[in-house]
Design an enzyme around this catalytic site. Structure first.
Site, PDB file in Angstrom:
ATOM      1  N   GLU A 218      -1.384   4.331  22.692  1.00 26.27           N
ATOM      2  CA  GLU A 218      -0.708   5.138  22.122  1.00 26.27           C
ATOM      3  C   GLU A 218      -1.032   6.195  21.030  1.00 26.27           C
ATOM      4  O   GLU A 218      -1.317   6.063  20.323  1.00 26.27           O
ATOM      5  CB  GLU A 218       1.115   4.741  21.805  1.00 26.27           C
ATOM      6  CG  GLU A 218       1.792   3.539  22.818  1.00 26.27           C
ATOM      7  CD  GLU A 218       1.446   4.512  23.769  1.00 26.27           C
ATOM      8  OE1 GLU A 218       1.344   5.253  24.426  1.00 26.27           O
ATOM      9  OE2 GLU A 218       1.750   3.491  24.790  1.00 26.27           O
ATOM     10  N   CYS A 252       3.224  13.095  17.533  1.00 26.85           N
ATOM     11  CA  CYS A 252       2.265  12.812  18.764  1.00 26.85           C
ATOM     12  C   CYS A 252       2.822  13.125  19.872  1.00 26.85           C
ATOM     13  O   CYS A 252       2.050  13.727  20.492  1.00 26.85           O
ATOM     14  CB  CYS A 252       1.596  11.412  18.804  1.00 26.85           C
ATOM     15  SG  CYS A 252       3.413  10.269  19.372  1.00 26.85           S
TER      16      CYS A 252
END
Length: 471
Positions: A218, A252
């Protein structure tokens, strides 16, 4: 024993202990899995205030409300969702068969993989440690967690709490710096989860490849936001400020830059300024606004802004009161920066928002398509035609339309990147499958149709081949 040897011994010992425990119980019962999930819930409920305090100290300051809403609350929602669906997920999944194999019964059994390694970033140190853990334990696995050394108090607390609620054979935490992280990624796990930067993700994937360890990465990237001409810039500004300034932009999936119609640029900038002040009024902004995690991250952001100043780019800085402790940067809008500046080439990861004007929607789409595929795309539009055009013309990990951040909190949606923004997806059933081996099982019920094709070959074999080879 050298430091490197000591680290290797700790990791190997933890992995061997968990693997032995897994081999003794390779398919944990529903009751066992639910018990492990319930212990995560008790940990969060009982020790929530301690968690919020530790995170705040590591960030210099972070609001209790922010840690609660961004880390603890989503985890509790994921636990409820997983626990309520787990019985169905564990059942063998019926699959179809073709007409020539009607005598077979086909199923898929989701089998635990074994021991999963989890490498956790600093920006959401609880959510990104326990979020994957929920899926890992639901799938029947064991886990070893490596928290970030950049949030030492939170990492130490996480280690203590996991030790209090889980046996080392179930879940364990191994703390340490870059040397530990490098050794961790090189262990022969049955699966490895890494959340962090693309650059470090490449190193993790290379280390895992030596053991053929499958990975879920990720990563991040520059998640774009398009404000379509038909959408209210006041409404878009409210949602964009929320998504950008939660955790001071250290997210993020935060909007990294915004594409707005050229003719509405100044209106949109004014709307963003007004919304920032509304969210962080002077009397409470120091209490609700999050600090930057450390001096190095702070310096990188300051240098990025200075480069833009030196190149004559207009900066609009919000007038809010910053936290006294640690490092902090006021929300700053960067108006039409050059494409080759640092803020437009690197993921920002801070409360800085470039605003890029466009002439047509096609220009905005082309701007996104010319760059690496992002983890998230945000689109603000009320027109189905615009929505369809943007979604069909772009590729990203996930999308939220007419909002920000919301997709990550949807327990029945997969979450993950694509290309430079990641590999693999998890959350909910997709996480259960990600950390399982889908074992296909074909069972002959009465008559084995393969006997019709066994030698000696003859006319029957030819007819069977002709029938099975049809279009």
């Amino acid at each position: 024993m050298s430091e490197d040897s000591h680290i290797e011994f700790l990791l190997s010992d933890a992995l061997a202990r968990q693997r032995a425990a897994f081999e003794a119980d390779p398919h944990p019962s529903l009751a066992t899995r639910r018990d492990r999930l319930d212990r995560i819930g008790r940990l969060l409920k009982d020790r929530g205030p301690e968690i919020c305090a530790a995170v705040s100290r590591d960030f210099g300051h972070r609001s209790v409300h922010e840690t609660t809403m961004l880390e603890i609350v989503p985890l509790m929602g994921a636990l409820r969702h997983t626990r309520s669906h787990l019985r169905r997920w564990m059942k063998p999944e019926r699959r179809g068969r073709s007409i020539e194999f009607l005598q077979l019964k086909n199923t898929v059994q989701y089998q635990p993989l074994g021991v999963i390694g989890v490498m956790v970033p600093w920006n959401y140190p609880i959510f990104l440690a326990l979020g994957p853990l929920i899926d890992i334990l639901a799938a029947g696995n064991r886990a070893i967690i490596k928290p970030s050394e950049l949030v030492p108090q939170t990492s130490a607390l996480l280690s203590t709490l996991i030790g209090a609620y889980f046996a080392p054979e179930e879940v364990t935490v191994i703390e340490g710096g870059v040397d530990v992280a490098a050794a961790f990624s090189a262990q022969p796990f049955d699966h490895l989860v890494f959340t962090g930067s693309t650059a470090v993700g490449r190193k993790v994937m290379a280390a895992a490849a030596a053991n053929l360890t499958p990975v879920t990465l990720e990563l991040g990237g520059k998640s774009p936001t398009i404000v379509a001409p038909d959408y209210s810039h006041f409404s878009a500004a409210r949602d964009i400020v929320f998504g950008k300034l939660m955790n001071a932009g250290q997210t993020c999936i935060a909007p990294d830059y915004v594409l707005v119609e050229k003719g509405r640029l100044e209106q949109f900038v004014s709307a963003l300024q007004a919304e920032i002040v509304r969210c962080y009024p002077s009397q409470s902004s120091a209490m609700h606004y999050t600090g930057i995690v450390g001096e190095r991250a702070h310096r990188r952001l300051v240098d990025g802004l200075q480069e833009c100043r030196d190149r004559g780019v207009r900066l609009v800085t919000a007038d809010i009161t910053l936290p006294q402790a640690g490092f902090a940067i006021a929300p700053t809008l960067v108006i039409d920066p050059p494409a080759d500046c640092r803020l437009m080439e690197e993921e920002i990861f801070g409360p800085i928002l470039p605003i890029i004007p466009y002439d047509t929607l096609d220009d905005a789409i082309a701007f996104i398509r010319a760059r690496p595929r992002p983890l998230t795309l945000y689109l603000f539009t009320g027109r189905n035609e615009t929505r369809r055009k943007v979604l069909e013309s772009t590729i990203s990990g996930n999308v939220t339309v007419n909002g920000t951040l919301l997709h990550v909190a949807q327990n029945d949606l997969p979450f993950g990147g694509v290309g430079p923004s990641g590999i693999g997806a998890y959350h909910g059933f997709d996480g259960f499958k990600r950390f399982s081996h889908a074992r296909g099982i074909a069972t002959v019920r009465i008559f084995n149709p393969a006997r019709l094709a066994m030698p000696p070959y003859g006319r029957l074999t030819e007819l069977l081949a002709k029938f099975m080879g049809r279009i």
